[in-house]
Design a protein around this motif. Structure first.
Motif, PDB file in Angstrom:
ATOM      1  N   ASP A  91      22.336 -33.288 -70.098  1.00  7.68           N
ATOM      2  CA  ASP A  91      22.784 -34.445 -69.263  1.00  7.68           C
ATOM      3  C   ASP A  91      22.815 -36.185 -70.096  1.00  7.68           C
ATOM      4  O   ASP A  91      23.263 -37.124 -70.520  1.00  7.68           O
ATOM      5  CB  ASP A  91      23.380 -34.371 -68.112  1.00  7.68           C
ATOM      6  CG  ASP A  91      23.628 -34.075 -67.129  1.00  7.68           C
ATOM      7  OD1 ASP A  91      25.205 -33.702 -67.621  1.00  7.68           O
ATOM      8  OD2 ASP A  91      23.455 -33.046 -66.141  1.00  7.68           O
ATOM      9  N   GLU A  92      21.090 -35.055 -70.528  1.00  7.19           N
ATOM     10  CA  GLU A  92      20.829 -36.798 -71.461  1.00  7.19           C
ATOM     11  C   GLU A  92      21.565 -37.006 -72.535  1.00  7.19           C
ATOM     12  O   GLU A  92      20.877 -38.036 -73.514  1.00  7.19           O
ATOM     13  CB  GLU A  92      19.039 -35.801 -71.428  1.00  7.19           C
ATOM     14  CG  GLU A  92      18.613 -35.619 -70.360  1.00  7.19           C
ATOM     15  CD  GLU A  92      16.386 -35.573 -70.483  1.00  7.19           C
ATOM     16  OE1 GLU A  92      16.030 -35.579 -69.959  1.00  7.19           O
ATOM     17  OE2 GLU A  92      16.937 -34.629 -71.080  1.00  7.19           O
ATOM     18  N   THR A  95      23.918 -39.274 -72.124  1.00  4.53           N
ATOM     19  CA  THR A  95      23.972 -40.402 -71.435  1.00  4.53           C
ATOM     20  C   THR A  95      23.346 -41.049 -73.354  1.00  4.53           C
ATOM     21  O   THR A  95      23.963 -41.824 -73.478  1.00  4.53           O
ATOM     22  CB  THR A  95      22.697 -40.127 -71.081  1.00  4.53           C
ATOM     23  OG1 THR A  95      23.232 -39.725 -69.136  1.00  4.53           O
ATOM     24  CG2 THR A  95      21.751 -41.885 -70.494  1.00  4.53           C
TER      25      THR A  95
END
Length: 288
Positions: A91-92, A95
């Protein structure tokens, strides 16, 4: 006739000096293992516009400071970043890529490859196993095809090639990935082929030059096969260097091949044959 055997001490000293330096760096700094071995993610971003690498690095620093390597590829048109396995979650990473796209409107994620740390550990063990099996098979073949002293000399020369190649990678901290293992196995096969050509000529000349000394037979055999070795290496290097220069995507494979082939040519002439001479003379002393 070339006097190769007479220069054994000098050649051994040169090789030992290079190996000691390489092993010193290997012991203190280690190899720069890529994500194939350590685990992590490689992102390739097509920028599709002019950009400064430092501007993209600033974005990544927000998420994985000191936990990644980055470079521009394809003549500065694209951006590649390698992130350590425990630095960011999926997820990071998503992003972070989104922020890059926001700042650089024309950019897009071209590819993303992820390798787990457990997979990297398994790859390391399998790579070592592959090298051991290859060396054992060569030892058995050469021992059966020629004699055990030839096999021992050939394996010492191969070890010499591998250590110098590893040393170069340790000194310059060149990233080591799975393709490096393929290159090492190729180097071993290429080097042993060159060595066998010389050994075969030594065996033939032993029958023809019965009154000659071991040194004379070896020097004559190396002299006779030298043009063949140099021509083969030169033509092979022309191709690999061209690939290295014009096909950047496979430099991880072509670079170690360039180093290994040069070292392999040197070892087959100046290491393998003189080692065989030393073993042969020791055997004669033991039997007299």
């Amino acid at each position: 006739m070339l006097k190769i055997v007479e220069k054994t001490k000098i050649m051994f000293a040169i090789s030992l000096f290079i190996i000691v330096i390489g092993m010193g760096f290997l012991a203190t700094r280690g190899l720069n293992l890529g994500i194939d071995f350590t685990g992590g993610a490689v992102l390739n971003v097509s920028m599709n516009q002019e950009f400064k690498k430092a501007d993209v690095d600033k974005i990544i620093d927000k998420y994985a400071k000191n936990q990644y390597l980055s470079k521009t590829v394809d003549d500065g048109k694209d951006y590649e970043v390698t992130i350590k396995s425990d630095a960011l979650t999926a997820d990071e990473i998503a992003t972070m890529v989104k922020e890059i796209k926001t700042q650089f409107k024309s950019s897009e994620l071209a590819s993303q490859d992820t390798t787990g740390a457990s997979v990297g550990s398994e790859l390391k063990s399998k790579a070592v196993l592959a090298l051991i099996i290859a060396v054992i098979c060569m030892l058995v073949y050469i021992g059966f095809r020629f004699e055990f002293k030839f096999a021992t000399a050939a394996i010492i020369a191969l070890l010499h090639d591998v250590l110098i190649t590893l040393g170069v990678y340790a000194v310059f901290q060149i990233p080591v990935n799975a393709t490096f293992i393929a290159a090492i196995l190729t180097i071993i096969g290429y080097s042993i082929n060159d060595t066998i050509v010389i050994f075969d000529r030594i065996r033939e000349n032993q029958k023809k030059m019965r009154k000659a000394s071991i040194d004379q037979i070896t020097n004559e055999s190396i002299t006779e096969t030298m043009p063949r070795s140099i021509n083969t290496v030169a033509t092979t290097l022309f191709t690999i260097v061209a690939v290295y220069v014009f096909v950047p995507s496979i430099r991880d494979l072509s670079l170690p091949l360039i180093i290994g082939i040069l070292v392999g040519c040197y070892s087959s002439i100046f290491i393998a044959s003189p080692v065989w001479v030393i073993l042969k003379k020791r055997n004669k002393k033991a039997t007299t």
